[in-house]
Motif scaffolding. Structure first.
Motif, PDB file in Angstrom:
ATOM      1  N   ALA A   1      68.060  80.155  21.332  1.00  0.00           N
ATOM      2  CA  ALA A   1      68.569  80.330  19.966  1.00  0.00           C
ATOM      3  C   ALA A   1      67.944  79.308  19.022  1.00  0.00           C
ATOM      4  O   ALA A   1      67.580  79.625  17.883  1.00  0.00           O
ATOM      5  N   ALA A   2      67.808  78.065  19.494  1.00  0.00           N
ATOM      6  CA  ALA A   2      67.183  77.024  18.678  1.00  0.00           C
ATOM      7  C   ALA A   2      65.720  77.363  18.409  1.00  0.00           C
ATOM      8  O   ALA A   2      65.217  77.204  17.287  1.00  0.00           O
ATOM      9  N   SER A   3      65.030  77.847  19.440  1.00  0.00           N
ATOM     10  CA  SER A   3      63.636  78.243  19.287  1.00  0.00           C
ATOM     11  C   SER A   3      63.514  79.430  18.334  1.00  0.00           C
ATOM     12  O   SER A   3      62.594  79.489  17.507  1.00  0.00           O
ATOM     13  N   GLY A   4      64.477  80.360  18.447  1.00  0.00           N
ATOM     14  CA  GLY A   4      64.477  81.519  17.553  1.00  0.00           C
ATOM     15  C   GLY A   4      64.687  81.114  16.103  1.00  0.00           C
ATOM     16  O   GLY A   4      64.092  81.701  15.188  1.00  0.00           O
ATOM     17  N   LEU A   5      65.530  80.101  15.887  1.00  0.00           N
ATOM     18  CA  LEU A   5      65.763  79.598  14.536  1.00  0.00           C
ATOM     19  C   LEU A   5      64.481  78.981  13.973  1.00  0.00           C
ATOM     20  O   LEU A   5      64.136  79.192  12.803  1.00  0.00           O
TER      21      LEU A   5
ATOM     22  N   LEU B   1      69.971  80.625  -4.074  1.00  0.00           N
ATOM     23  CA  LEU B   1      69.917  79.440  -3.223  1.00  0.00           C
ATOM     24  C   LEU B   1      68.607  78.675  -3.424  1.00  0.00           C
ATOM     25  O   LEU B   1      68.588  77.450  -3.397  1.00  0.00           O
ATOM     26  N   ALA B   2      67.524  79.416  -3.660  1.00  0.00           N
ATOM     27  CA  ALA B   2      66.245  78.758  -3.922  1.00  0.00           C
ATOM     28  C   ALA B   2      66.321  77.954  -5.215  1.00  0.00           C
ATOM     29  O   ALA B   2      65.782  76.846  -5.311  1.00  0.00           O
ATOM     30  N   ALA B   3      67.015  78.515  -6.217  1.00  0.00           N
ATOM     31  CA  ALA B   3      67.173  77.819  -7.492  1.00  0.00           C
ATOM     32  C   ALA B   3      67.995  76.542  -7.332  1.00  0.00           C
ATOM     33  O   ALA B   3      67.855  75.601  -8.119  1.00  0.00           O
ATOM     34  N   LYS B   4      68.847  76.521  -6.305  1.00  0.00           N
ATOM     35  CA  LYS B   4      69.672  75.333  -6.049  1.00  0.00           C
ATOM     36  C   LYS B   4      68.955  74.323  -5.159  1.00  0.00           C
ATOM     37  O   LYS B   4      69.495  73.264  -4.860  1.00  0.00           O
ATOM     38  N   GLY B   5      67.743  74.674  -4.726  1.00  0.00           N
ATOM     39  CA  GLY B   5      66.951  73.717  -3.956  1.00  0.00           C
ATOM     40  C   GLY B   5      66.877  73.976  -2.469  1.00  0.00           C
ATOM     41  O   GLY B   5      66.441  73.108  -1.719  1.00  0.00           O
ATOM     42  N   LEU B   6      67.311  75.158  -1.992  1.00  0.00           N
ATOM     43  CA  LEU B   6      67.210  75.439  -0.557  1.00  0.00           C
ATOM     44  C   LEU B   6      65.736  75.483  -0.160  1.00  0.00           C
ATOM     45  O   LEU B   6      64.934  76.131  -0.832  1.00  0.00           O
ATOM     46  N   PRO B   7      65.356  74.786   0.929  1.00  0.00           N
ATOM     47  CA  PRO B   7      63.955  74.804   1.359  1.00  0.00           C
ATOM     48  C   PRO B   7      63.481  76.223   1.635  1.00  0.00           C
ATOM     49  O   PRO B   7      64.247  77.057   2.137  1.00  0.00           O
TER      50      PRO B   7
ATOM     51  N   LEU C   1      65.071  80.300   3.542  1.00  0.00           N
ATOM     52  CA  LEU C   1      65.359  81.481   2.734  1.00  0.00           C
ATOM     53  C   LEU C   1      65.465  82.757   3.567  1.00  0.00           C
ATOM     54  O   LEU C   1      66.215  83.666   3.222  1.00  0.00           O
ATOM     55  N   GLU C   2      64.704  82.841   4.672  1.00  0.00           N
ATOM     56  CA  GLU C   2      64.766  84.030   5.506  1.00  0.00           C
ATOM     57  C   GLU C   2      66.150  84.186   6.135  1.00  0.00           C
ATOM     58  O   GLU C   2      66.652  85.304   6.288  1.00  0.00           O
ATOM     59  N   ILE C   3      66.770  83.067   6.489  1.00  0.00           N
ATOM     60  CA  ILE C   3      68.131  83.113   7.034  1.00  0.00           C
ATOM     61  C   ILE C   3      69.099  83.628   5.989  1.00  0.00           C
ATOM     62  O   ILE C   3      69.942  84.486   6.265  1.00  0.00           O
ATOM     63  N   ALA C   4      68.975  83.112   4.770  1.00  0.00           N
ATOM     64  CA  ALA C   4      69.829  83.572   3.676  1.00  0.00           C
ATOM     65  C   ALA C   4      69.567  85.042   3.378  1.00  0.00           C
ATOM     66  O   ALA C   4      70.499  85.811   3.108  1.00  0.00           O
ATOM     67  N   ASN C   5      68.309  85.445   3.444  1.00  0.00           N
ATOM     68  CA  ASN C   5      67.945  86.839   3.156  1.00  0.00           C
ATOM     69  C   ASN C   5      68.570  87.796   4.171  1.00  0.00           C
ATOM     70  O   ASN C   5      69.080  88.860   3.807  1.00  0.00           O
ATOM     71  N   GLN C   6      68.561  87.410   5.438  1.00  0.00           N
ATOM     72  CA  GLN C   6      69.161  88.255   6.476  1.00  0.00           C
ATOM     73  C   GLN C   6      70.660  88.403   6.251  1.00  0.00           C
ATOM     74  O   GLN C   6      71.220  89.498   6.390  1.00  0.00           O
TER      75      GLN C   6
ATOM     76  N   GLN D   1      77.586  75.422   2.866  1.00  0.00           N
ATOM     77  CA  GLN D   1      78.140  76.532   3.646  1.00  0.00           C
ATOM     78  C   GLN D   1      77.072  77.183   4.513  1.00  0.00           C
ATOM     79  O   GLN D   1      77.331  77.521   5.676  1.00  0.00           O
ATOM     80  N   LEU D   2      75.869  77.362   3.968  1.00  0.00           N
ATOM     81  CA  LEU D   2      74.796  77.938   4.772  1.00  0.00           C
ATOM     82  C   LEU D   2      74.480  77.044   5.964  1.00  0.00           C
ATOM     83  O   LEU D   2      74.259  77.527   7.079  1.00  0.00           O
ATOM     84  N   PHE D   3      74.466  75.734   5.736  1.00  0.00           N
ATOM     85  CA  PHE D   3      74.262  74.780   6.828  1.00  0.00           C
ATOM     86  C   PHE D   3      75.345  74.953   7.894  1.00  0.00           C
ATOM     87  O   PHE D   3      75.047  75.000   9.097  1.00  0.00           O
ATOM     88  N   LEU D   4      76.591  75.056   7.470  1.00  0.00           N
ATOM     89  CA  LEU D   4      77.701  75.217   8.408  1.00  0.00           C
ATOM     90  C   LEU D   4      77.572  76.531   9.172  1.00  0.00           C
ATOM     91  O   LEU D   4      77.833  76.583  10.382  1.00  0.00           O
TER      92      LEU D   4
END
Length: 267
Positions: free
Chosen positions: A85-89, A235-241, A245-250, A136-139
């Motif tokens: 899972a870590a490798s997949g991330l 999220l990109a506008a708020k500074g997300l690396p 973004l792909e995680i947020a997009n999914q 929240q995305l981090f959590l």
């Protein structure tokens, strides 16, 4: 500083030297309070930092993978599923070369018994300027780490409560996110499969965090809120690396698909 100056001036005007001393004290307390509040908001850095490059991205990535490793080790032994899972991330984030080595090193660091969890979370929260959607995305990423082997170990849950609390989320918030993540993972798997039945309507409601008997307006508000929290552009506008973004997009795609399924079922 200005609190003390103004306090002294107005105190002297209305109460001479006794008033000036009292005004100076009140002004000092005011300055101290404002300083703490402004510091919590990130000070002037919040307004002048380059939002296109997330402040201290090294802190961000180190926190993501070190806490991920810490949660994976919580049950006593890191399972092959958790490593995968870590490798997949890392794959999803497009990490290669030195960045991937750094992520792997952070993951290993998190597994150590003396890993400074709270210190790491404090540094991360500061680098994120306390922005709740980023936190929240981090959590949510850490929740996925806990679910990587298909079950949530009691010690993993215990650490998740520490993470959530340190980032400003209540136990109720954590339970809600756990329920939503469980539904989202099932929903995403079913969407990706060739099953004719597709994702369940129950999972669709759980993703949006509403009951099946909620009216259309409530469902729509929940959908809008979830999309606002996970939309990649916002999220990109708020500074997300960019790597995140792909995680947020999914997540945004699954939220949209859940809403569309609910709308289709209600026609």
């Amino acid at each position: 500083m200005w609190g003390k100056v103004l306090g002294f001036m107005f105190g002297f005007m209305f109460g001479k030297w006794a008033g000036a001393i009292l005004g100076l004290y009140i002004g000092h307390r005011f300055d101290r309070s404002m300083s703490q509040d402004f510091s919590n908001q990130g000070g002037f850095s919040k307004f002048f930092m380059n939002k296109d490059s997330f402040a201290n991205q090294a802190v961000f990535f180190h926190a993501v993978f070190s806490v991920y490793g810490h949660i994976a080790k919580a049950s006593g032994q890191v399972t092959p599923q958790e490593i995968a899972a870590a490798s997949g991330l890392m794959d999803k984030m497009g990490l290669a070369g030195d960045k991937r080595k750094e992520a792997q090193a952070a993951f290993s660091e998190g597994k150590s018994n003396d890993f400074p969890l709270e210190q790491t979370l404090t540094s991360f929260k500061k680098s994120a300027f306390g922005q709740r959607d980023i936190l929240q995305l981090f959590l949510e990423v850490q929740l996925q780490a806990a679910f990587a082997d298909g079950e949530l170990h009691p010690k993993e849950r215990q650490i998740l409560h520490v993470v959530a609390k340190h980032l400003g989320f209540s136990s109720r918030d954590l339970d809600r996110l756990l329920q939503q993540l469980d539904a989202q993972m099932k929903f995403h798997r079913q969407r990706a499969s060739s099953s004719q039945s597709g994702p369940s309507i129950k999972d669709a409601y759980d993703i949006l965090g509403v009951n099946a008997d909620a009216d259309d307006n409530t469902v729509k508000k929940a959908w809008r809120k979830q999309m606002a929290q996970h939309h990649p552009d916002k999220l990109a506008a708020k500074g997300l690396p960019p790597e995140m973004l792909e995680i947020a997009n999914q997540k945004a795609q699954d939220i949209q698909a859940a809403y569309e399924k609910i709308k289709a079922q209600r026609k």
